[in-house]
Design an enzyme around this catalytic site. Structure first.
Site, mmCIF file in Angstrom:
data_model
loop_
_atom_site.group_PDB
_atom_site.id
_atom_site.type_symbol
_atom_site.label_atom_id
_atom_site.label_comp_id
_atom_site.label_asym_id
_atom_site.label_seq_id
_atom_site.Cartn_x
_atom_site.Cartn_y
_atom_site.Cartn_z
ATOM 1 N N ALA A 65 0.859 -1.175 0.000
ATOM 2 C CA ALA A 65 0.000 0.000 0.000
ATOM 3 C C ALA A 65 0.900 1.231 0.000
ATOM 4 O O ALA A 65 2.055 1.164 0.431
ATOM 5 C CB ALA A 65 -0.875 -0.008 1.247
ATOM 6 N N GLY A 108 0.560 -4.962 0.655
ATOM 7 C CA GLY A 108 -0.612 -4.973 -0.212
ATOM 8 C C GLY A 108 -0.308 -5.571 -1.586
ATOM 9 O O GLY A 108 -1.217 -6.089 -2.244
ATOM 10 N N GLU A 111 -0.700 -9.156 -1.098
ATOM 11 C CA GLU A 111 -2.138 -9.409 -0.904
ATOM 12 C C GLU A 111 -2.877 -9.338 -2.243
ATOM 13 O O GLU A 111 -3.787 -10.126 -2.506
ATOM 14 C CB GLU A 111 -2.703 -8.402 0.103
ATOM 15 C CG GLU A 111 -2.187 -8.703 1.514
ATOM 16 C CD GLU A 111 -2.440 -7.593 2.520
ATOM 17 O OE1 GLU A 111 -2.276 -6.405 2.150
ATOM 18 O OE2 GLU A 111 -2.784 -7.896 3.669
ATOM 19 N N GLU A 131 4.570 -5.343 7.011
ATOM 20 C CA GLU A 131 3.831 -4.320 7.762
ATOM 21 C C GLU A 131 4.318 -4.192 9.197
ATOM 22 O O GLU A 131 4.303 -3.106 9.782
ATOM 23 C CB GLU A 131 2.324 -4.637 7.757
ATOM 24 C CG GLU A 131 1.642 -4.453 6.406
ATOM 25 C CD GLU A 131 1.679 -5.692 5.532
ATOM 26 O OE1 GLU A 131 2.491 -6.609 5.792
ATOM 27 O OE2 GLU A 131 0.888 -5.748 4.576
HETATM 28 N N1 CO8 Z 1 4.591 3.344 -0.412
HETATM 29 C C1 CO8 Z 1 5.015 4.532 -0.907
HETATM 30 N N2 CO8 Z 1 6.238 4.688 -1.528
HETATM 31 C C2 CO8 Z 1 7.020 3.610 -1.626
HETATM 32 C C3 CO8 Z 1 6.639 2.349 -1.126
HETATM 33 C C4 CO8 Z 1 5.349 2.231 -0.501
HETATM 34 N N3 CO8 Z 1 4.872 1.063 -0.040
HETATM 35 N N4 CO8 Z 1 7.655 1.475 -1.350
HETATM 36 C C5 CO8 Z 1 8.621 2.153 -1.992
HETATM 37 N N5 CO8 Z 1 8.252 3.447 -2.157
HETATM 38 C C6 CO8 Z 1 9.038 4.513 -2.783
HETATM 39 C C7 CO8 Z 1 10.201 4.957 -1.924
HETATM 40 O O1 CO8 Z 1 9.754 5.858 -0.936
HETATM 41 C C8 CO8 Z 1 11.115 5.548 -2.948
HETATM 42 O O2 CO8 Z 1 10.639 6.846 -3.270
HETATM 43 P P1 CO8 Z 1 11.698 8.082 -3.358
HETATM 44 O O3 CO8 Z 1 12.617 7.694 -4.486
HETATM 45 O O4 CO8 Z 1 10.829 9.253 -3.675
HETATM 46 O O5 CO8 Z 1 12.398 8.146 -2.056
HETATM 47 C C9 CO8 Z 1 10.907 4.687 -4.177
HETATM 48 O O6 CO8 Z 1 9.663 4.010 -3.976
HETATM 49 C C10 CO8 Z 1 11.985 3.634 -4.360
HETATM 50 O O7 CO8 Z 1 12.085 2.905 -3.147
HETATM 51 P P2 CO8 Z 1 13.474 2.724 -2.360
HETATM 52 O O8 CO8 Z 1 14.408 3.849 -2.657
HETATM 53 O O9 CO8 Z 1 13.151 2.448 -0.939
HETATM 54 O O10 CO8 Z 1 14.030 1.409 -3.110
HETATM 55 P P3 CO8 Z 1 14.974 0.280 -2.461
HETATM 56 O O11 CO8 Z 1 15.346 -0.604 -3.608
HETATM 57 O O12 CO8 Z 1 16.056 0.881 -1.641
HETATM 58 O O13 CO8 Z 1 14.028 -0.524 -1.446
HETATM 59 C C11 CO8 Z 1 12.016 -1.649 -0.785
HETATM 60 C C12 CO8 Z 1 12.904 -1.218 -1.952
HETATM 61 C C13 CO8 Z 1 12.729 -2.663 0.087
HETATM 62 C C14 CO8 Z 1 10.763 -2.307 -1.426
HETATM 63 C C15 CO8 Z 1 11.622 -0.412 0.061
HETATM 64 O O14 CO8 Z 1 11.148 0.604 -0.813
HETATM 65 C C16 CO8 Z 1 10.541 -0.664 1.065
HETATM 66 O O15 CO8 Z 1 10.807 -1.240 2.107
HETATM 67 N N6 CO8 Z 1 9.278 -0.265 0.768
HETATM 68 C C17 CO8 Z 1 8.167 -0.417 1.668
HETATM 69 C C18 CO8 Z 1 7.668 -1.828 1.716
HETATM 70 C C19 CO8 Z 1 6.554 -1.969 2.718
HETATM 71 O O16 CO8 Z 1 6.700 -1.740 3.899
HETATM 72 N N7 CO8 Z 1 5.333 -2.371 2.232
HETATM 73 C C20 CO8 Z 1 4.171 -2.525 3.072
HETATM 74 C C21 CO8 Z 1 3.355 -1.274 3.054
HETATM 75 S S1 CO8 Z 1 1.980 -1.324 4.196
HETATM 76 C C22 CO8 Z 1 0.800 -2.272 3.393
HETATM 77 O O17 CO8 Z 1 0.994 -2.708 2.306
HETATM 78 C C23 CO8 Z 1 -0.490 -2.499 4.128
HETATM 79 C C24 CO8 Z 1 -1.594 -2.925 3.196
HETATM 80 C C25 CO8 Z 1 -2.920 -2.797 3.891
HETATM 81 C C26 CO8 Z 1 -4.019 -2.448 2.877
HETATM 82 C C27 CO8 Z 1 -5.321 -2.178 3.562
HETATM 83 C C28 CO8 Z 1 -6.111 -1.087 2.791
HETATM 84 C C29 CO8 Z 1 -7.490 -0.887 3.292
#
Ligand code: CO8
Length: 257
Positions: A65, A108, A111, A131
């Site tokens: 998400a 997400g 999911e 998460e």
């Molecule tokens: N949301 C928003 N932006 C994101 C997300 C995300 N989930 N993941 C990555 N990005 C962005 C980064 O902020 C970054 O942006 P910027 O260049 O502007 O700083 C860009 O994408 C590239 O990411 P990274 O520089 O971090 O790339 P890396 O290769 O270093 O790392 C990772 C990749 C490991 C995937 C890292 O980006 C990361 O950990 N991302 C988050 C993963 C995460 O925690 N996902 C779970 C999110 S919570 C969720 O999904 C709950 C769902 C519930 C739904 C219910 C709805 C009702």
């Protein structure tokens, strides 16, 4: 502004949807889920679409998400979150849904992949529910569908540690059905979808529903449902066509009637 979701087809009965927010690793924000829901509405209404493939990029299927959007919502905001409706819409899609997953498939994203019927993974895919690292927990089926796919021990480990698993582990655990080279993932998913699209659509729909129900029903109820669905098919032209084609050693031509 580039389109956040690309839609192609249907070609040979298959529509291909590509998540396209590369700057956020295809993080699922409301706008993306909204357009995805609309595409699924269109696919469901279109008789020429017999199956759908959803994919992302080679780097990320979806990294979850959209965290920035989520951070802006408090408790009331979460209760009013329109994304809940979009998740419900995805879950009730009635046609075969195949996900072609490369790279990050997290939160997400995982999911969304599990909402599909079949997952084809590139060998670079990373599946996870991270998460817990954000002080939250899965909220779109991650605790329920993951345990059904991989069993309690691995699901619990993934949900409580937040650590992802690779494609081969996901294959061994039963989360995905095939692993291939990342550049072949979409092609392979499309090939499977086209094969499904070539079958009788009523038989596909009932068979899919019977397999889905196996998770929710006890064995006796599931076997009853299967028997009823099997019997209903006796009323279809496609059943007559399929049996006749076999007996006359020709290829069947299913019409969906
Ligand atoms: N949301 C928003 N932006 C994101 C997300 C995300 N989930 N993941 C990555 N990005 C962005 C980064 O902020 C970054 O942006 P910027 O260049 O502007 O700083 C860009 O994408 C590239 O990411 P990274 O520089 O971090 O790339 P890396 O290769 O270093 O790392 C990772 C990749 C490991 C995937 C890292 O980006 C990361 O950990 N991302 C988050 C993963 C995460 O925690 N996902 C779970 C999110 S919570 C969720 O999904 C709950 C769902 C519930 C739904 C219910 C709805 C009702």
């Amino acid at each position: 502004m580039p389109q956040i979701l690309l839609s192609e087809g249907p070609d040979q009965g298959v529509r291909l949807l590509t998540l396209n927010r590369p700057e956020a690793l295809n993080a699922l924000n409301t706008a993306l889920l909204d357009v995805l829901s609309k595409e699924l509405d269109a696919a469901e209404a279109d008789p020429d679409t017999r199956a759908v493939v959803i994919t992302g990029s080679e780097r990320a299927f979806a990294a979850g998400a959209d965290i920035n959007e989520m951070a802006a919502r408090d408790l009331v905001g979460m209760l009013e979150d329109p994304r809940t409706q979009h998740w419900a819409r995805i879950a009730r899609f009635t046609k075969p849904l195949i996900t072609a997953v490369n790279g990050f498939c997290l939160g997400g994203g995982c999911e969304l992949a599990m909402n599909g019927d079949i997952i084809i993974a590139g060998n670079n895919a990373r599946f996870g529910q991270p998460e817990i690292n954000l002080g939250i927990m899965p909220g779109a089926g991650g605790t329920q569908r993951l345990v059904r796919a991989v069993g309690q021990s691995l699901a619990m480990q993934m949900v409580l540690t937040g650590e992802p698993i690779g494609a081969e582990r996901a294959l061994d655990a039963g989360l995905v059905s095939e692993v291939c080279q990342p550049e072949l993932t979409v092609e392979r998913a499309l090939a499977i979808a086209r094969t499904i699209a070539s079958k009788g659509p009523i038989a596909v729909q009932l068979a899919r529903e019977a397999v889905q129900r196996a998770e929710d029903m006890d064995l006796a109820a599931g076997l009853r449902f299967e028997r009823h669905a099997f019997t209903i098919l006796a009323a279809t032209d496609d059943r007559r066509e399929g049996l006749d084609a076999f007996q006359n050693k020709r290829k069947p031509e299913f019409t969906g009637r």
